[in-house]
Design an enzyme around this catalytic site. Sequence first.
Site, PDB file in Angstrom:
ATOM      1  N   ARG A  48       3.299  32.029  -2.615  1.00 14.14           N
ATOM      2  CA  ARG A  48       3.741  31.654  -3.912  1.00 14.14           C
ATOM      3  C   ARG A  48       4.538  32.415  -5.291  1.00 14.14           C
ATOM      4  O   ARG A  48       5.275  32.568  -5.788  1.00 14.14           O
ATOM      5  CB  ARG A  48       3.403  30.602  -4.202  1.00 14.14           C
ATOM      6  CG  ARG A  48       3.072  28.858  -3.359  1.00 14.14           C
ATOM      7  CD  ARG A  48       2.680  27.853  -4.286  1.00 14.14           C
ATOM      8  NE  ARG A  48       2.835  27.089  -3.886  1.00 14.14           N
ATOM      9  CZ  ARG A  48       2.405  25.546  -3.701  1.00 14.14           C
ATOM     10  NH1 ARG A  48       2.231  25.379  -5.232  1.00 14.14           N
ATOM     11  NH2 ARG A  48       2.607  24.384  -2.178  1.00 14.14           N
ATOM     12  N   ARG A 102       5.145  26.053   0.906  1.00 10.44           N
ATOM     13  CA  ARG A 102       4.340  24.849   1.652  1.00 10.44           C
ATOM     14  C   ARG A 102       3.912  25.690   2.731  1.00 10.44           C
ATOM     15  O   ARG A 102       4.701  24.594   3.734  1.00 10.44           O
ATOM     16  CB  ARG A 102       4.786  23.420   1.592  1.00 10.44           C
ATOM     17  CG  ARG A 102       3.806  22.610   1.444  1.00 10.44           C
ATOM     18  CD  ARG A 102       3.927  20.693   1.118  1.00 10.44           C
ATOM     19  NE  ARG A 102       4.269  21.063  -0.180  1.00 10.44           N
ATOM     20  CZ  ARG A 102       3.617  20.924  -1.188  1.00 10.44           C
ATOM     21  NH1 ARG A 102       2.446  20.989  -0.445  1.00 10.44           N
ATOM     22  NH2 ARG A 102       4.009  20.472  -2.103  1.00 10.44           N
ATOM     23  N   SER A 126      -4.345  25.906  -9.816  1.00 11.75           N
ATOM     24  CA  SER A 126      -5.061  24.650 -10.372  1.00 11.75           C
ATOM     25  C   SER A 126      -6.726  25.326 -10.715  1.00 11.75           C
ATOM     26  O   SER A 126      -6.758  25.740  -9.805  1.00 11.75           O
ATOM     27  CB  SER A 126      -4.860  24.014  -9.273  1.00 11.75           C
ATOM     28  OG  SER A 126      -5.242  22.637  -9.095  1.00 11.75           O
ATOM     29  N   GLU A 176       4.173  24.924  -9.489  1.00 12.36           N
ATOM     30  CA  GLU A 176       2.624  24.917  -8.757  1.00 12.36           C
ATOM     31  C   GLU A 176       2.249  25.936  -9.038  1.00 12.36           C
ATOM     32  O   GLU A 176       2.518  26.771  -7.715  1.00 12.36           O
ATOM     33  CB  GLU A 176       1.158  24.018  -8.848  1.00 12.36           C
ATOM     34  CG  GLU A 176       0.374  24.537  -8.117  1.00 12.36           C
ATOM     35  CD  GLU A 176      -0.728  23.231  -7.797  1.00 12.36           C
ATOM     36  OE1 GLU A 176      -0.290  21.734  -7.546  1.00 12.36           O
ATOM     37  OE2 GLU A 176      -1.864  23.638  -7.156  1.00 12.36           O
TER      38      GLU A 176
END
Length: 419
Positions: free
Chosen positions: A387, A273, A348, A345
Amino acid sequence: MLDIKTIRKETELVKNKLSSRNNEFIQKLEELLFIDENIRKLKIQIDELKSQRNSLSKSVKSKEEAETIKEKVKEINNQINLLEEKSEQYEEEINQIVWYLPNMPSDEVPQGKDESENVEIKKYGQIPIKTRVEDHFIIAERKNIWDQNNTTRFCGSRFSSFVGLGAKLQRALINFMLDEASQNGYTEISTPIIVKSNALKGTGQLPKFEEDLYKLTEDDLYLIPTAEVTLTNFFANDNLLNNEDLPKRLCAYTTCFRREAGAAGRDTRGLIRQHQFDKVELVHICKAEDSEEEHEKLVRNAEKILEKLELPYRRILLCTGDMGFSAKKCYDIEVWFPSQNNYREISSCSNCGDFQARRLNLRFKRDNASKPEFLHTLNGSGLAIGRCWAAIIENYLKEDGDIEIPQVLRKYMNGLEII
RNA sequence: GGAGAGAUGGCUGAGUGGCUGAAAGCGGCGGUUUGCUAAACCGUUAUACUUAUUUUUAAGUAUCGGGGGUUCGAAUCCCCCUCUCUCCGCCA
């Protein structure tokens, strides 16, 4: 944006759909309908007065004649002004509601209040049984391919730098993902990362989520939180698309910026994040009847990236309570993180239906004789670079502490096999 | 940043106060002619909202980059903003 006509005609349906996200919207809808009713009453009066004024003015042929109607028309204009002032007030109140209403979830979307009620659709890949498991940021700092401490010193928290082979690995991922998208028929666009507020209003980040965005106050511009904004806006602006232009499949690599307000304390270490991160974004623009199919294609294109990287993942169908503002249906793709013993995640993929198209006035004509129709817009990451980088570091960690480079990335790293 | 020019329908482009939602041409759609195609000719061709409706339409309102003003009346006059182009300056 929801269609006001739909809200009027199918009030119960809209109420049910929106309250499946959150109850706060029911009262808003009631208010909206009440004001809408008033506006229309006013509009009838105003139009009638304007009609009177127009016919009076049209009857005038000479200056002398004008004298006889002057007073009458002035009086009518006074009335019009009064009513219009009121109508503008109502208009303002309606905007304060309608731009803040989220999209209606599709029928297939499961009811649920938060992420605990999301539904797993599929799992791919074997979860590795590892003898050595470390957090990606531990590995990355040990290998000197990533820096947090230095960078936070001059940037603040939630910023970091890729270093040496780490930077090269990031670049490899970007090139790999863009090449994949091109092969899948996407048009690559390199867009700016600064946009006007209107663009963000169009895709739904504004006006409701201003606090999540970085703003350049001097120029009233914003840093994009995702290339969904620039790609979806690309063909908007009142230009009608033709039948043969569709579907549009666009991809872009951009840096993205998010303030992460309200995420205090979550994922504070590592790459998960950050305020600034890179992403390859996929956007489809298509006809209403195609959007279901396009959505499946989009999510498959994102999944195939992980399959080629040989990373285990699962696909989640988000429930009504967990879905984003503009989406009517949304799949999350989550990649396996050994250190967290969990999936996280990495993409999306949302079908926004005509929700964004209404805000953007993004339309097409089937043929020259037919009326313009709103298009459907879809977007998804393909994928989040940071990520993905972290997932590779963890999943490809060997027992001796080295990191293997995934096969498909080696040609992007001069054949390098091990970090 | 300085100086100037401009923004009109799907496109080109006319229009300096009323008869202009907008000439003309191109394109699109329908038709006539034709063995077929082409050409020619005739007709038609914007969007949004509101009301009524026998759901087909009819009427009204708004729209000539956006906003405001002047006027009985604005594409046309005035002010502000945005964008585009040309020249100069600066610059990766």
